[in-house]
Design an enzyme around this catalytic site. Structure first.
Site, mmCIF file in Angstrom:
data_model
loop_
_atom_site.group_PDB
_atom_site.id
_atom_site.type_symbol
_atom_site.label_atom_id
_atom_site.label_comp_id
_atom_site.label_asym_id
_atom_site.label_seq_id
_atom_site.Cartn_x
_atom_site.Cartn_y
_atom_site.Cartn_z
ATOM 1 N N GLU A 153 23.278 -49.009 26.213
ATOM 2 C CA GLU A 153 22.823 -50.125 25.709
ATOM 3 C C GLU A 153 23.107 -50.101 24.095
ATOM 4 O OE1 GLU A 153 18.411 -52.060 25.500
ATOM 5 O OE2 GLU A 153 18.404 -50.022 26.131
ATOM 6 N N GLU A 254 12.117 -57.698 29.731
ATOM 7 C CA GLU A 254 11.701 -56.494 28.640
ATOM 8 C C GLU A 254 11.378 -57.445 27.209
ATOM 9 O OE1 GLU A 254 13.619 -52.644 28.108
ATOM 10 O OE2 GLU A 254 14.541 -53.937 26.423
#
Length: 299
Positions: A153, A254
């Site tokens: 990520e 998220e």
């Protein structure tokens, strides 16, 4: 909202935090979701089996499926953003690898996120890069034994000033390097569209160019990280593009809810919240090959 087949999950490490951890899967189910994900939810890399069993039971009793899990990333509240590139924390990461992989496998989860780790004062970039490579290979090998993919990520530098991976290009270069040089096939890009948009990337263009290479997607609106509709992004266009360009994994919610978590899902019709199997058999996004060049910066 587009009438698309995207599958959504709730990240229980940032949503429903009004509740104790073991109550959050049931709260997600009550809101209509059947899939959840988590940052590493324990303070140690190898927690007692009773703690693992309690969380496993809470997830299954709620009728939810775990579809994403972070490896131990250290003390996130204190600013840690991963362990795998940090010499002083590498042993902790390695202790966690099999624990996280086995816990994920026990719940049918096949996506594990390995946060790279902050830059360390007095440690060269090349030293951290070499260590990160070693640990990513170890993590991917462990994940491969249960059919799981390790994802990498990029984070935004506004909120994560010491995290070195801040663009989709850099993250994809690391993925390419591991695939080509180290022959690691079960590694992919976690496209957190919030972080990338905060860095000025056009997330719709990113989806159009690279959706087939995504191992997982996470979303929040920009700039405040609230639910879609509270910021600047055109979510109808972005989510439609994900469908049109063949993304078959989950879309992880998220975001930091504006208001109570249970009231933050009005943007997503209840009929879209329940999710089935994320991928047809044999179509793991991480199996997509690439012919893009690998930049010298990640070697």
């Amino acid at each position: 909202m587009p009438g698309d087949p995207l599958r959504y999950d709730v990240n229980l490490s940032i949503l429903f935090t009004e509740l104790p951890l073991l109550e959050r899967p049931a709260a997600a189910a009550a809101a209509g979701f059947t899939a959840v994900e988590l940052w590493w939810p324990f303070s140690e890399p190898d927690p007692p089996e009773r703690d693992l069993a309690a969380l496993r039971r809470a997830i299954t009793d709620a009728g939810t499926q775990l579809v994403g899990l972070n490896f131990d990333a250290g003390d996130m509240a204190a600013g840690d953003r991963g362990l795998l590139s940090r010499p002083a924390q590498s042993a902790r990461f390695r202790t966690n690898i099999d624990v996280a992989v086995d816990f994920a496998a026990s719940l049918g989860c096949t996506v594990l996120n390995a946060l790279y780790g902050n830059t360390e004062p007095g440690v060269s970039q090349s030293t951290q890069r070499e260590l990160a490579t070693e640990n990513l290979v170890l993590a991917a090998r462990s994940a491969s034994r249960v059919g799981a993919t390790v994802v990498i990520e990029a984070l935004n530098s506004h909120e994560n000033a010491r995290y070195p991976i801040t663009s989709s290009r850099h993250a994809l270069e690391i993925v390419d390097y591991l695939r080509v040089v180290h022959q690691v096939s079960n590694i992919a890009f976690l496209a957190d569209l919030y972080h990338l948009a905060r860095m000025g990337e056009s997330v719709q263009r990113l989806v159009e160019q690279h959706a087939a290479r995504f191992g997982h997607v996470q979303i929040a609106d920009v700039p405040g990280r609230g639910q879609p509709g509270t910021g600047e992004l055109d979510w109808d266009a972005v989510l439609t593009a994900l469908t049109r360009h063949g993304y078959q994994g989950y879309v992880g919610l998220e975001y930091r809810p504006v208001g109570p978590s249970a009231d933050s899902f009005d943007w997503l019709p209840r009929a879209h919240r329940a999710a089935g199997s994320p991928n047809p058999a044999g179509t793991n996004p991480a199996d997509v090959s690439t012919t893009e060049p690998i930049e010298e910066s990640v070697r």
